[in-house]
Design a protein around this motif. Structure first.
Motif, PDB file in Angstrom:
ATOM      1  N   ILE A  13      35.709  43.833  43.718  1.00 52.74           N
ATOM      2  CA  ILE A  13      34.277  43.971  43.463  1.00 52.74           C
ATOM      3  C   ILE A  13      33.506  44.007  44.778  1.00 52.74           C
ATOM      4  O   ILE A  13      32.603  44.817  44.959  1.00 52.74           O
ATOM      5  CB  ILE A  13      33.770  42.847  42.539  1.00 52.74           C
ATOM      6  N   ALA A  14      33.881  43.154  45.728  1.00 48.92           N
ATOM      7  CA  ALA A  14      33.216  43.150  47.041  1.00 48.92           C
ATOM      8  C   ALA A  14      33.440  44.475  47.767  1.00 48.92           C
ATOM      9  O   ALA A  14      32.518  45.024  48.379  1.00 48.92           O
ATOM     10  CB  ALA A  14      33.726  41.982  47.878  1.00 48.92           C
ATOM     11  N   ALA A  15      34.654  45.002  47.691  1.00 43.39           N
ATOM     12  CA  ALA A  15      34.953  46.283  48.337  1.00 43.39           C
ATOM     13  C   ALA A  15      34.155  47.411  47.700  1.00 43.39           C
ATOM     14  O   ALA A  15      33.648  48.306  48.392  1.00 43.39           O
ATOM     15  CB  ALA A  15      36.448  46.575  48.261  1.00 43.39           C
ATOM     16  N   LEU A  16      34.019  47.393  46.381  1.00 47.19           N
ATOM     17  CA  LEU A  16      33.233  48.412  45.685  1.00 47.19           C
ATOM     18  C   LEU A  16      31.762  48.338  46.076  1.00 47.19           C
ATOM     19  O   LEU A  16      31.105  49.366  46.261  1.00 47.19           O
ATOM     20  CB  LEU A  16      33.389  48.281  44.173  1.00 47.19           C
ATOM     21  N   GLN A  17      31.246  47.154  46.212  1.00 39.35           N
ATOM     22  CA  GLN A  17      29.840  46.984  46.612  1.00 39.35           C
ATOM     23  C   GLN A  17      29.622  47.524  48.023  1.00 39.35           C
ATOM     24  O   GLN A  17      28.641  48.210  48.287  1.00 39.35           O
ATOM     25  CB  GLN A  17      29.421  45.512  46.524  1.00 39.35           C
ATOM     26  N   THR A  18      30.555  47.241  48.917  1.00 40.62           N
ATOM     27  CA  THR A  18      30.464  47.753  50.286  1.00 40.62           C
ATOM     28  C   THR A  18      30.496  49.276  50.295  1.00 40.62           C
ATOM     29  O   THR A  18      29.709  49.928  50.992  1.00 40.62           O
ATOM     30  CB  THR A  18      31.622  47.196  51.143  1.00 40.62           C
ATOM     31  N   LEU A  19      31.389  49.858  49.500  1.00 36.14           N
ATOM     32  CA  LEU A  19      31.484  51.311  49.402  1.00 36.14           C
ATOM     33  C   LEU A  19      30.198  51.907  48.843  1.00 36.14           C
ATOM     34  O   LEU A  19      29.699  52.923  49.339  1.00 36.14           O
ATOM     35  CB  LEU A  19      32.670  51.702  48.524  1.00 36.14           C
ATOM     36  N   GLU A  21      27.167  50.708  49.093  1.00 38.44           N
ATOM     37  CA  GLU A  21      26.139  50.624  50.129  1.00 38.44           C
ATOM     38  C   GLU A  21      26.333  51.711  51.188  1.00 38.44           C
ATOM     39  O   GLU A  21      25.372  52.324  51.647  1.00 38.44           O
ATOM     40  CB  GLU A  21      26.148  49.239  50.766  1.00 38.44           C
ATOM     41  N   LYS A  22      27.597  51.972  51.572  1.00 34.32           N
ATOM     42  CA  LYS A  22      27.875  53.027  52.547  1.00 34.32           C
ATOM     43  C   LYS A  22      27.482  54.389  51.994  1.00 34.32           C
ATOM     44  O   LYS A  22      26.923  55.224  52.700  1.00 34.32           O
ATOM     45  CB  LYS A  22      29.354  53.037  52.919  1.00 34.32           C
ATOM     46  N   MET A  23      27.774  54.641  50.734  1.00 35.66           N
ATOM     47  CA  MET A  23      27.435  55.922  50.118  1.00 35.66           C
ATOM     48  C   MET A  23      25.927  56.095  50.018  1.00 35.66           C
ATOM     49  O   MET A  23      25.408  57.188  50.225  1.00 35.66           O
ATOM     50  CB  MET A  23      28.087  56.044  48.740  1.00 35.66           C
ATOM     51  N   ALA A  24      25.225  55.029  49.699  1.00 32.60           N
ATOM     52  CA  ALA A  24      23.768  55.101  49.599  1.00 32.60           C
ATOM     53  C   ALA A  24      23.147  55.408  50.956  1.00 32.60           C
ATOM     54  O   ALA A  24      22.227  56.225  51.053  1.00 32.60           O
ATOM     55  CB  ALA A  24      23.204  53.798  49.036  1.00 32.60           C
ATOM     56  N   SER A  25      23.658  54.786  52.015  1.00 31.33           N
ATOM     57  CA  SER A  25      23.100  55.054  53.339  1.00 31.33           C
ATOM     58  C   SER A  25      23.486  56.451  53.817  1.00 31.33           C
ATOM     59  O   SER A  25      22.716  57.104  54.505  1.00 31.33           O
ATOM     60  CB  SER A  25      23.551  54.004  54.349  1.00 31.33           C
ATOM     61  N   ALA A  26      24.657  56.940  53.439  1.00 34.62           N
ATOM     62  CA  ALA A  26      25.052  58.300  53.813  1.00 34.62           C
ATOM     63  C   ALA A  26      24.164  59.320  53.108  1.00 34.62           C
ATOM     64  O   ALA A  26      23.820  60.344  53.680  1.00 34.62           O
ATOM     65  CB  ALA A  26      26.516  58.552  53.463  1.00 34.62           C
ATOM     66  N   GLY A  27      23.786  59.057  51.864  1.00 32.08           N
ATOM     67  CA  GLY A  27      22.909  59.962  51.125  1.00 32.08           C
ATOM     68  C   GLY A  27      21.554  60.097  51.767  1.00 32.08           C
ATOM     69  O   GLY A  27      20.969  61.169  51.791  1.00 32.08           O
ATOM     70  N   SER A  28      21.043  59.017  52.321  1.00 29.99           N
ATOM     71  CA  SER A  28      19.732  59.092  52.965  1.00 29.99           C
ATOM     72  C   SER A  28      19.803  59.865  54.273  1.00 29.99           C
ATOM     73  O   SER A  28      18.824  60.440  54.696  1.00 29.99           O
ATOM     74  CB  SER A  28      19.177  57.690  53.209  1.00 29.99           C
ATOM     75  N   GLU A  29      20.984  59.910  54.914  1.00 26.00           N
ATOM     76  CA  GLU A  29      21.126  60.662  56.152  1.00 26.00           C
ATOM     77  C   GLU A  29      21.232  62.155  55.889  1.00 26.00           C
ATOM     78  O   GLU A  29      20.828  62.955  56.705  1.00 26.00           O
ATOM     79  CB  GLU A  29      22.370  60.199  56.909  1.00 26.00           C
ATOM     80  N   THR A  30      21.792  62.546  54.713  1.00 23.98           N
ATOM     81  CA  THR A  30      21.998  63.960  54.457  1.00 23.98           C
ATOM     82  C   THR A  30      20.742  64.656  53.975  1.00 23.98           C
ATOM     83  O   THR A  30      20.667  65.859  54.000  1.00 23.98           O
ATOM     84  CB  THR A  30      23.103  64.179  53.408  1.00 23.98           C
ATOM     85  N   GLU A  31      19.760  63.907  53.557  1.00 19.26           N
ATOM     86  CA  GLU A  31      18.526  64.496  53.076  1.00 19.26           C
ATOM     87  C   GLU A  31      17.348  63.883  53.810  1.00 19.26           C
ATOM     88  O   GLU A  31      16.658  63.008  53.298  1.00 19.26           O
ATOM     89  CB  GLU A  31      18.380  64.280  51.570  1.00 19.26           C
ATOM     90  N   PRO A  32      17.125  64.299  55.038  1.00 21.15           N
ATOM     91  CA  PRO A  32      16.060  63.689  55.828  1.00 21.15           C
ATOM     92  C   PRO A  32      14.683  63.998  55.265  1.00 21.15           C
ATOM     93  O   PRO A  32      14.450  65.081  54.745  1.00 21.15           O
ATOM     94  CB  PRO A  32      16.237  64.322  57.205  1.00 21.15           C
ATOM     95  N   GLU A  33      13.817  63.014  55.356  1.00 22.11           N
ATOM     96  CA  GLU A  33      12.446  63.201  54.908  1.00 22.11           C
ATOM     97  C   GLU A  33      11.581  63.535  56.110  1.00 22.11           C
ATOM     98  O   GLU A  33      11.781  63.003  57.190  1.00 22.11           O
ATOM     99  CB  GLU A  33      11.938  61.926  54.240  1.00 22.11           C
ATOM    100  N   PRO A  34      10.633  64.421  55.929  1.00 23.23           N
ATOM    101  CA  PRO A  34       9.768  64.746  57.056  1.00 23.23           C
ATOM    102  C   PRO A  34       8.878  63.563  57.407  1.00 23.23           C
ATOM    103  O   PRO A  34       8.449  62.819  56.534  1.00 23.23           O
ATOM    104  CB  PRO A  34       8.940  65.918  56.541  1.00 23.23           C
TER     105      PRO A  34
END
Length: 92
Positions: A13-19, A21-34
């Motif tokens: 469960i801890a590993a899934l939560q970490t994953l 969080e990483k995916m959520a932060s990667a998503g924000s990097e791929t779609e930059p806001e002006p």
């Protein structure tokens, strides 16, 4: 279920939560806001539609749903950098 099983489940469960969080932060990097610093990067939806050969409604949708633009005086302005990045990430 043994204590070892419960411990293993907690680790998973801890590993899934970490994953997650990483995916959520990667998503924000791929779609930059002006930002305000990118003021020169913003163009109106009609210009973007012509330049990128996309329907105006698609440009508006990307502004609204993907955060690629902002409204200014009742009209959408889209970030050229964000739109280009989005289209490049979708091409094979």
């Amino acid at each position: 279920m043994t204590d070892d099983d419960l411990s293993l489940l907690d680790d998973i469960i801890a590993a899934l939560q970490t994953l997650r969080e990483k995916m959520a932060s990667a998503g924000s990097e791929t779609e930059p806001e002006p930002s305000d610093a990118d003021e020169d990067d913003l163009i109106d939806t009609w210009t973007a539609a012509s330049r990128f050969n996309l329907p105006v409604d698609t440009i508006r949708w990307l502004c609204r749903e993907k955060g690629m633009g902002r409204k200014d005086g009742g009209r959408w302005l889209v970030s050229v950098k964000a739109l280009r990045h989005y289209l490049d990430s979708r091409s094979p």
